[in-house]
Design a protein around this motif. Sequence first.
Motif, PDB file in Angstrom:
ATOM      1  N   ALA A  20       0.833  -1.203   0.000  1.00 15.36           N
ATOM      2  CA  ALA A  20       0.000   0.000   0.000  1.00 15.36           C
ATOM      3  C   ALA A  20       0.862   1.245   0.000  1.00 15.36           C
ATOM      4  O   ALA A  20       1.837   1.332   0.743  1.00 15.36           O
ATOM      5  N   ASP A  21       0.544   2.163  -0.851  1.00 17.49           N
ATOM      6  CA  ASP A  21       1.239   3.449  -0.925  1.00 17.49           C
ATOM      7  C   ASP A  21       0.295   4.536  -0.457  1.00 17.49           C
ATOM      8  O   ASP A  21      -0.671   4.854  -1.133  1.00 17.49           O
ATOM      9  N   PRO A  22       0.518   5.118   0.732  1.00 16.57           N
ATOM     10  CA  PRO A  22      -0.416   6.108   1.250  1.00 16.57           C
ATOM     11  C   PRO A  22      -0.412   7.414   0.495  1.00 16.57           C
ATOM     12  O   PRO A  22      -1.159   8.327   0.825  1.00 16.57           O
ATOM     13  N   THR A  23       0.417   7.571  -0.521  1.00 13.36           N
ATOM     14  CA  THR A  23       0.356   8.773  -1.359  1.00 13.36           C
ATOM     15  C   THR A  23      -0.090   8.429  -2.770  1.00 13.36           C
ATOM     16  O   THR A  23       0.249   9.105  -3.728  1.00 13.36           O
ATOM     17  N   ALA A  24      -0.868   7.376  -2.913  1.00 16.00           N
ATOM     18  CA  ALA A  24      -1.148   6.834  -4.237  1.00 16.00           C
ATOM     19  C   ALA A  24      -2.067   7.678  -5.091  1.00 16.00           C
ATOM     20  O   ALA A  24      -2.467   7.255  -6.156  1.00 16.00           O
ATOM     21  N   GLY A  25      -2.421   8.870  -4.657  1.00 13.84           N
ATOM     22  CA  GLY A  25      -3.028   9.792  -5.597  1.00 13.84           C
ATOM     23  C   GLY A  25      -4.488  10.044  -5.402  1.00 13.84           C
ATOM     24  O   GLY A  25      -5.162   9.466  -4.582  1.00 13.84           O
ATOM     25  N   SER A  86       8.476   7.378   2.664  1.00 15.03           N
ATOM     26  CA  SER A  86       9.012   6.660   1.512  1.00 15.03           C
ATOM     27  C   SER A  86       8.701   7.327   0.182  1.00 15.03           C
ATOM     28  O   SER A  86       9.306   6.993  -0.839  1.00 15.03           O
ATOM     29  N   ARG A  87       7.742   8.294   0.183  1.00 15.64           N
ATOM     30  CA  ARG A  87       7.385   8.929  -1.074  1.00 15.64           C
ATOM     31  C   ARG A  87       6.666  10.239  -0.806  1.00 15.64           C
ATOM     32  O   ARG A  87       6.001  10.401   0.212  1.00 15.64           O
ATOM     33  N   VAL A  88       6.826  11.180  -1.729  1.00 14.66           N
ATOM     34  CA  VAL A  88       6.105  12.450  -1.685  1.00 14.66           C
ATOM     35  C   VAL A  88       5.474  12.672  -3.050  1.00 14.66           C
ATOM     36  O   VAL A  88       6.113  12.434  -4.078  1.00 14.66           O
ATOM     37  N   ARG A  89       4.223  13.133  -3.049  1.00 10.89           N
ATOM     38  CA  ARG A  89       3.575  13.482  -4.307  1.00 10.89           C
ATOM     39  C   ARG A  89       2.978  14.874  -4.214  1.00 10.89           C
ATOM     40  O   ARG A  89       2.517  15.290  -3.147  1.00 10.89           O
ATOM     41  N   ALA A  90       2.999  15.565  -5.329  1.00 11.37           N
ATOM     42  CA  ALA A  90       2.386  16.886  -5.428  1.00 11.37           C
ATOM     43  C   ALA A  90       1.221  16.792  -6.408  1.00 11.37           C
ATOM     44  O   ALA A  90       1.384  16.322  -7.539  1.00 11.37           O
TER      45      ALA A  90
END
Length: 470
Positions: A20-25, A86-90
């Motif tokens: 699971a990626d909690p920044t998946a959009g 583990s990841r950042v999204r804008a």
Amino acid sequence: MAALALGALAGCSDTSGGKADPTAGATRKAAAPVRLPVPDGFDTGTGWSTSASPEATDVESGSSGFPLVAVAPKSGLVVQAAADGSRVRAFSLASGKTVWAFTPRALTSARTGVFVQEGKAGEKVVLARQGKTSGSGLSTSRRTTTIDVIAADSASKATADHHLDLTAPDDTASSFTATDSGFLVGPVTDGVHEKAVTIDAVTGAQRTVQKKTMTVSGCGSGSCAIQASPAFATSQGVVSAFQQQDGCDQWAEGGTPCTYGFRVGDAWTSTSVAPSGMHVSIPLAVTGQYLVAAWHTSDTQTDPPALTDMDKTILAVHDLATGKIKARVSCTSADALTLQPGAAQSSTRFSPNGDFLVSGQAGFDLATGRGHCFTSTASTKGIDLTAVADDGTAYGIVHVVDDTEATSLYGRLPIAQDGTDTPERDSARVSVRSGTAKALAAASEVPLYVAADGHGLFRTRDVVAVYPAS
């Protein structure tokens, strides 16, 4: 309504079958966003949303917290970090489309905060993490604090302009203290640092700042030597808070009251701009070119300064460069809230046009220099303000006093405790122009940001949603 704080939420789960990626959009364009209960004026049928696990929330509040969502207003972005860093999204604030993503070097057991800094070089996203290195191969695992600075206008696959690796002592629990123009890393006690590292987001330069002795004028009837501790960093330098240690005795006949105050870099000291009769000043927050401070007369030599119903407290907006007061209002509170350096940072923000400013439980019309209090009285509850629109309409959470530290501090928004159920909270809409307030319907969410075009950013523990004006 779920408890709120500035930018504290992870994203939705990856449905690809992998981890699971909690920044998946955001929700796909064809899908309707989650419909949260929000005030009139926002269209919940359009817009976009993300969802997150209830465990991925902030557990610390105020400017020393670990927010997982931040807004880059000039770039029109909502920036979201995974709870494990583990990841950042804008995402585009208007559309929810992913603009860029950033994958930092791996850390284990990481605690994560994401912040937006603004300067002449444009907006910078600061990813701050505390954790451990992997210890693979011949290298041993060690505690570290890492800082990655990413340009808000990055391409789709973003890279860090600067990466800093600060060795963290095993016996030190550091926090991140951020304004929109400055960043400090170091342990925090009662809103100040004994020692911290200030980070320049433009150059990546770091500098150690610590508690120091200095002489200031205007302590009671003269000058005094004080110990000043770093509270937060700004474009005008580090703001240091102090308390007079000697040369005062308000209990003796004709005694001199003890002075609380602050210094802004090398530019000015609070004692030089104090309103008449005010010996106590606490720097609460900084946004843009303004500093918000609380002022009142000295009560005792030992109790921390508080906003009470006994004496009026002046809440003032100062020019950060000169100390000149831009707007002010006198307030009292039936809740006896402690005034602490930096406590109102998470609840301090402008309207997009810069005409209005909200901070804690006060709102200011900067054009007229007038403010209004939304503090508690014997018959009404206080309102912790969260956002203000270009017309001076602001929103907030009805303040609830309980046994937690966050609710006893002035200006600090309530935070959901990790892994616990969040009670519903009442909310309100207020007018910063007139000072009127109106309760919203039960369980209504309130925006944490309102864009110039009317888009409102909302969040609960489960959802971040952006709805356009209706």
